[in-house]
Write a protein that holds these residues in place. Structure first.
Motif, PDB file in Angstrom:
ATOM      1  N   THR A   2      -2.669   8.428   8.559  1.00 18.98           N
ATOM      2  CA  THR A   2      -2.959   7.774   7.282  1.00 18.98           C
ATOM      3  C   THR A   2      -3.732   6.473   7.491  1.00 18.98           C
ATOM      4  OG1 THR A   2      -0.978   8.720   6.258  1.00 18.98           O
ATOM      5  CG2 THR A   2      -1.934   6.780   5.207  1.00 18.98           C
ATOM      6  N   VAL A   3      -3.263   5.655   8.426  1.00 17.89           N
ATOM      7  CA  VAL A   3      -3.922   4.371   8.703  1.00 17.89           C
ATOM      8  C   VAL A   3      -5.308   4.600   9.298  1.00 17.89           C
ATOM      9  CG1 VAL A   3      -3.790   2.231  10.037  1.00 17.89           C
ATOM     10  CG2 VAL A   3      -1.719   3.176   8.983  1.00 17.89           C
ATOM     11  N   ALA A   4      -5.411   5.562  10.222  1.00 16.84           N
ATOM     12  CA  ALA A   4      -6.699   5.850  10.849  1.00 16.84           C
ATOM     13  C   ALA A   4      -7.705   6.353   9.821  1.00 16.84           C
ATOM     14  CB  ALA A   4      -6.514   6.878  11.968  1.00 16.84           C
ATOM     15  N   ALA A   5      -7.237   7.185   8.895  1.00 18.21           N
ATOM     16  CA  ALA A   5      -8.136   7.705   7.859  1.00 18.21           C
ATOM     17  C   ALA A   5      -8.632   6.581   6.957  1.00 18.21           C
ATOM     18  CB  ALA A   5      -7.409   8.774   7.043  1.00 18.21           C
ATOM     19  N   ALA A   6      -7.722   5.666   6.599  1.00 18.78           N
ATOM     20  CA  ALA A   6      -8.114   4.548   5.742  1.00 18.78           C
ATOM     21  C   ALA A   6      -9.143   3.654   6.420  1.00 18.78           C
ATOM     22  CB  ALA A   6      -6.884   3.738   5.353  1.00 18.78           C
ATOM     23  N   ALA A   7      -9.025   3.531   7.753  1.00 21.86           N
ATOM     24  CA  ALA A   7      -9.953   2.686   8.506  1.00 21.86           C
ATOM     25  C   ALA A   7     -11.194   3.450   8.963  1.00 21.86           C
ATOM     26  CB  ALA A   7      -9.241   2.087   9.721  1.00 21.86           C
ATOM     27  N   GLY A   8     -11.183   4.767   8.775  1.00 22.06           N
ATOM     28  CA  GLY A   8     -12.329   5.573   9.195  1.00 22.06           C
ATOM     29  C   GLY A   8     -12.483   5.664  10.695  1.00 22.06           C
ATOM     30  N   VAL A   9     -11.360   5.746  11.436  1.00 16.50           N
ATOM     31  CA  VAL A   9     -11.411   5.764  12.895  1.00 16.50           C
ATOM     32  C   VAL A   9     -10.613   6.951  13.447  1.00 16.50           C
ATOM     33  CG1 VAL A   9     -11.668   3.268  13.062  1.00 16.50           C
ATOM     34  CG2 VAL A   9      -9.365   4.270  13.110  1.00 16.50           C
ATOM     35  N   VAL A  10     -10.799   7.189  14.723  1.00 22.63           N
ATOM     36  CA  VAL A  10     -10.004   8.153  15.481  1.00 22.63           C
ATOM     37  C   VAL A  10      -9.177   7.380  16.491  1.00 22.63           C
ATOM     38  CG1 VAL A  10     -10.037  10.172  17.005  1.00 22.63           C
ATOM     39  CG2 VAL A  10     -11.810   9.895  15.257  1.00 22.63           C
ATOM     40  N   VAL A  11      -7.877   7.647  16.522  1.00 23.92           N
ATOM     41  CA  VAL A  11      -6.980   7.006  17.488  1.00 23.92           C
ATOM     42  C   VAL A  11      -6.642   8.012  18.585  1.00 23.92           C
ATOM     43  CG1 VAL A  11      -4.728   5.919  17.836  1.00 23.92           C
ATOM     44  CG2 VAL A  11      -6.000   5.508  15.712  1.00 23.92           C
TER      45      VAL A  11
END
Length: 245
Positions: free
Chosen positions: A36-45
């Motif tokens: 959820t957080v990664a999607a909001a930031a537009g990143v891949v963890v």
């Protein structure tokens, strides 16, 4: 949603390091929240440390595909749980560690219970046979839109086998019955595995023979163990043996 799209995730992945805020054991992360957080930031963890491993303060525990603001970084780090005691691992790793502990206790001089150790070796072979044909590639987790957001380490058969059979082999060097059980276990894994898994089994068969040779067993006992291995994993006859035959 969850989808194995590791190659796609790797393509977009560059990196910003996320570091452990303190020393301790890595626990199970909250994958849903991370996605959820990664999607909001537009990143891949990408997680770089598996659950159950010990890290020091400042060690890299994950990386991000591009820079994020300080608040997002703190949230991501908080979701990568670091505890003072070892807790949750992936199920197969927990099972392996538990079975190895049972076997080592059974083989201690104060207990000397070979049959419990044999049962543990059998169970280890069952657990490892399930992953012997799988690739160790990382697995990508996707958000609801199908975009990769989280990459978790794959299960490496060679590492899991080493985790199980290095300590068990050393502890059973003087016990022919348990060494035979290890040979049978390796055979099951060999028959269940892909080419890479079979190479791992060959390595552990060689190590088993080396361990037995240092323990000065009778040749007939060593042969009884070797005979339990797949034919192309068994020791090659020496020139002297061929001459005798």
């Amino acid at each position: 949603s969850t989808l194995d799209r590791s190659s796609a995730a790797s393509d977009v992945y560059k990196r910003q390091d996320l570091k452990a805020p303190r020393g301790g054991y890595v626990g199970q992360c909250d994958e849903v929240q991370l996605i959820t957080v990664a999607a909001a930031a537009g990143v891949v963890v990408k997680l770089t440390v598996a659950p159950g491993e010990f890290v020091l303060e400042g060690d890299v525990i994950a990386t991000v595909s591009k820079s994020v603001d300080e608040e997002t970084e703190e949230i991501l780090v908080d979701l990568l749980a670091i505890g003072s005691a070892r807790s949750a691992e992936r199920e197969i790793e927990f099972s392996i560690d538990l079975l190895v502990e049972i076997a080592l206790r059974a083989l201690s001089p104060s207990v000397n219970d070979a049959y419990t150790a044999i049962a543990a070796a059998d169970s280890l072979s069952a657990a490892l046979s399930d992953v012997a044909g799988l690739e160790a590639a990382p697995t990508g987790r996707c958000d609801e839109g199908g975009d990769p957001r989280l990459i978790v380490p794959g299960l490496a058969f060679d590492q899991l086998t080493a985790r199980a059979f290095h300590p068990l082999r050393r502890a059973s060097a003087n016990n022919v019955l348990v060494a035979q059980a290890i040979a049978r276990a390796l055979t099951r894994m060999y028959l269940s595995g892909n080419d890479a898994a079979r190479e791992t089994v060959k390595l552990h068969a060689d190590l088993l023979r080396e361990e037995l040779s240092k323990a000065n067993h009778l040749a007939v006992d060593v042969q009884s163990i070797d005979d339990l291995l797949p034919r192309d994993v068994r020791a090659k006859p020496s020139d002297d043996d061929e001459a005798k035959s």
